[in-house]
Design a protein around this motif. Sequence first.
Motif, PDB file in Angstrom:
ATOM      1  N   ARG A   4       0.830  -1.202   0.000  1.00  0.00           N
ATOM      2  CA  ARG A   4       0.000   0.000   0.000  1.00  0.00           C
ATOM      3  C   ARG A   4       0.867   1.255   0.000  1.00  0.00           C
ATOM      4  O   ARG A   4       1.879   1.340   0.686  1.00  0.00           O
ATOM      5  CB  ARG A   4      -0.906   0.007   1.225  1.00  0.00           C
ATOM      6  CG  ARG A   4      -1.729   1.276   1.378  1.00  0.00           C
ATOM      7  CD  ARG A   4      -2.580   1.243   2.613  1.00  0.00           C
ATOM      8  NE  ARG A   4      -3.627   0.237   2.505  1.00  0.00           N
ATOM      9  CZ  ARG A   4      -4.349  -0.201   3.538  1.00  0.00           C
ATOM     10  NH1 ARG A   4      -4.110   0.263   4.751  1.00  0.00           N
ATOM     11  NH2 ARG A   4      -5.283  -1.100   3.356  1.00  0.00           N
ATOM     12  N   TYR A   6       1.554   4.911   1.136  1.00  0.00           N
ATOM     13  CA  TYR A   6       1.218   5.722   2.307  1.00  0.00           C
ATOM     14  C   TYR A   6       1.964   7.043   2.204  1.00  0.00           C
ATOM     15  O   TYR A   6       3.167   7.079   1.923  1.00  0.00           O
ATOM     16  CB  TYR A   6       1.624   5.000   3.598  1.00  0.00           C
ATOM     17  CG  TYR A   6       1.329   5.788   4.857  1.00  0.00           C
ATOM     18  CD1 TYR A   6       0.133   5.620   5.534  1.00  0.00           C
ATOM     19  CD2 TYR A   6       2.252   6.697   5.370  1.00  0.00           C
ATOM     20  CE1 TYR A   6      -0.140   6.343   6.697  1.00  0.00           C
ATOM     21  CE2 TYR A   6       1.981   7.417   6.523  1.00  0.00           C
ATOM     22  CZ  TYR A   6       0.785   7.235   7.184  1.00  0.00           C
ATOM     23  OH  TYR A   6       0.513   7.950   8.322  1.00  0.00           O
ATOM     24  N   THR A  78     -12.426  11.736   8.195  1.00  0.00           N
ATOM     25  CA  THR A  78     -11.954  10.724   7.256  1.00  0.00           C
ATOM     26  C   THR A  78     -12.677  10.880   5.924  1.00  0.00           C
ATOM     27  O   THR A  78     -13.767  11.462   5.844  1.00  0.00           O
ATOM     28  CB  THR A  78     -12.202   9.291   7.776  1.00  0.00           C
ATOM     29  OG1 THR A  78     -13.604   9.097   7.968  1.00  0.00           O
ATOM     30  CG2 THR A  78     -11.457   9.036   9.066  1.00  0.00           C
ATOM     31  N   VAL A  80     -13.176   8.212   2.389  1.00  0.00           N
ATOM     32  CA  VAL A  80     -12.826   6.929   1.778  1.00  0.00           C
ATOM     33  C   VAL A  80     -13.195   6.965   0.297  1.00  0.00           C
ATOM     34  O   VAL A  80     -14.077   7.712  -0.129  1.00  0.00           O
ATOM     35  CB  VAL A  80     -13.515   5.752   2.488  1.00  0.00           C
ATOM     36  CG1 VAL A  80     -12.958   5.587   3.890  1.00  0.00           C
ATOM     37  CG2 VAL A  80     -15.033   5.947   2.535  1.00  0.00           C
ATOM     38  N   GLY A  97      -8.864   3.549  -1.307  1.00  0.00           N
ATOM     39  CA  GLY A  97      -7.979   4.253  -0.401  1.00  0.00           C
ATOM     40  C   GLY A  97      -8.731   5.144   0.561  1.00  0.00           C
ATOM     41  O   GLY A  97      -9.967   5.128   0.609  1.00  0.00           O
ATOM     42  N   TYR A  98      -7.999   5.930   1.321  1.00  0.00           N
ATOM     43  CA  TYR A  98      -8.608   6.784   2.337  1.00  0.00           C
ATOM     44  C   TYR A  98      -7.752   8.017   2.570  1.00  0.00           C
ATOM     45  O   TYR A  98      -6.550   8.045   2.266  1.00  0.00           O
ATOM     46  CB  TYR A  98      -8.768   6.027   3.654  1.00  0.00           C
ATOM     47  CG  TYR A  98      -7.440   5.583   4.263  1.00  0.00           C
ATOM     48  CD1 TYR A  98      -6.757   6.407   5.160  1.00  0.00           C
ATOM     49  CD2 TYR A  98      -6.870   4.357   3.930  1.00  0.00           C
ATOM     50  CE1 TYR A  98      -5.548   6.019   5.710  1.00  0.00           C
ATOM     51  CE2 TYR A  98      -5.652   3.963   4.466  1.00  0.00           C
ATOM     52  CZ  TYR A  98      -5.000   4.790   5.350  1.00  0.00           C
ATOM     53  OH  TYR A  98      -3.784   4.418   5.877  1.00  0.00           O
ATOM     54  N   THR A 112      -2.837   9.777   3.610  1.00  0.00           N
ATOM     55  CA  THR A 112      -3.514   8.891   2.674  1.00  0.00           C
ATOM     56  C   THR A 112      -2.850   7.526   2.678  1.00  0.00           C
ATOM     57  O   THR A 112      -1.649   7.397   2.937  1.00  0.00           O
ATOM     58  CB  THR A 112      -3.498   9.454   1.235  1.00  0.00           C
ATOM     59  OG1 THR A 112      -4.373   8.672   0.410  1.00  0.00           O
ATOM     60  CG2 THR A 112      -2.107   9.403   0.613  1.00  0.00           C
ATOM     61  N   TYR A 114      -3.464   3.985   0.049  1.00  0.00           N
ATOM     62  CA  TYR A 114      -4.285   3.386  -1.008  1.00  0.00           C
ATOM     63  C   TYR A 114      -3.539   2.257  -1.696  1.00  0.00           C
ATOM     64  O   TYR A 114      -2.313   2.151  -1.630  1.00  0.00           O
ATOM     65  CB  TYR A 114      -4.737   4.440  -2.027  1.00  0.00           C
ATOM     66  CG  TYR A 114      -3.654   5.097  -2.852  1.00  0.00           C
ATOM     67  CD1 TYR A 114      -3.340   4.641  -4.132  1.00  0.00           C
ATOM     68  CD2 TYR A 114      -2.969   6.206  -2.373  1.00  0.00           C
ATOM     69  CE1 TYR A 114      -2.366   5.259  -4.905  1.00  0.00           C
ATOM     70  CE2 TYR A 114      -2.002   6.839  -3.138  1.00  0.00           C
ATOM     71  CZ  TYR A 114      -1.704   6.360  -4.399  1.00  0.00           C
ATOM     72  OH  TYR A 114      -0.734   6.976  -5.163  1.00  0.00           O
ATOM     73  N   ALA A 228      -7.009   1.477   6.988  1.00  0.00           N
ATOM     74  CA  ALA A 228      -8.156   2.156   6.387  1.00  0.00           C
ATOM     75  C   ALA A 228      -9.314   2.261   7.367  1.00  0.00           C
ATOM     76  O   ALA A 228      -9.539   1.355   8.184  1.00  0.00           O
ATOM     77  CB  ALA A 228      -8.605   1.399   5.142  1.00  0.00           C
ATOM     78  N   LEU A 232     -14.659   2.242   4.710  1.00  0.00           N
ATOM     79  CA  LEU A 232     -14.224   1.883   3.360  1.00  0.00           C
ATOM     80  C   LEU A 232     -14.817   0.543   2.928  1.00  0.00           C
ATOM     81  O   LEU A 232     -15.196   0.369   1.762  1.00  0.00           O
ATOM     82  CB  LEU A 232     -12.701   1.825   3.288  1.00  0.00           C
ATOM     83  CG  LEU A 232     -12.107   1.459   1.924  1.00  0.00           C
ATOM     84  CD1 LEU A 232     -12.532   2.444   0.855  1.00  0.00           C
ATOM     85  CD2 LEU A 232     -10.584   1.380   2.010  1.00  0.00           C
TER      86      LEU A 232
END
Length: 239
Positions: A4, A6, A78, A80, A97-98, A112, A114, A228, A232
């Motif tokens: 992921r 980040y 947040t 999402v 992602g978020y 973030t 994702y 996450a 989500l």
Amino acid sequence: MGKRIYVEIPVSAPMDRLWHLTQDLSCHSRWDLRFSRIIATNAAEPLTFRYEFRLPFHTIHGTGTSLGTRTGAQGHATSVLKFTTADPLSPIGPGAGYWRYVPDGERTRFITGYDYSPGWGRLGRWLDAPLIRPALGWATAWSFDRLRLWAEEGLAPERTRNAWLLDAGARAAAVAAAVTLCAVRPGPAAGLVAGSAVAAACLAPARREVPRAARCLRRARDGKTGVAPSSLASLKEPA
């Protein structure tokens, strides 16, 4: 899916301003290098949208859904997202992602995380880890610093983009001049001058209005921000 992506950056701006610049689609596409245009297709929650990414001879199209929430404790918020594309030229396929907005004193940690399935079939899976994913991580971090400059100092994304292009051009010109000097006048003296020019081009600090991916964190500082939000999982898939 792979590791992921980040990215985290502290932003010294009011939460309302940061929320507006990230949640308003017309603002989002101005600072985020990963999108050329984002168009809402449904204003209700969750939001549905279409996105574009313009290449020199082709525009990649995709769709997505997103949901933002500002009801967290202590001002936490947040957002999402799920996205997909059927474009065979897209290097990334479906993903999710978020964003997290975490108050931290007078600043907000904007975060973030994702992930996505690679596009381009077998070639995309082969190129994803060594090339595509690092490039997307850099683009995300660079965009986050451009957002920070807009939120904190009111520097328009177009201005900071141009500042970065001028900075990158000057550094590239210095390296090119050094290489040319070594080719035209080889020798220890030319090598020393060329080496100094290359070192200066690589190590000289950027001006404050020049976005830099290096200003962002690329690893989660704690277990919560790297995970996450639960919302989500229940977000509907894009059409």
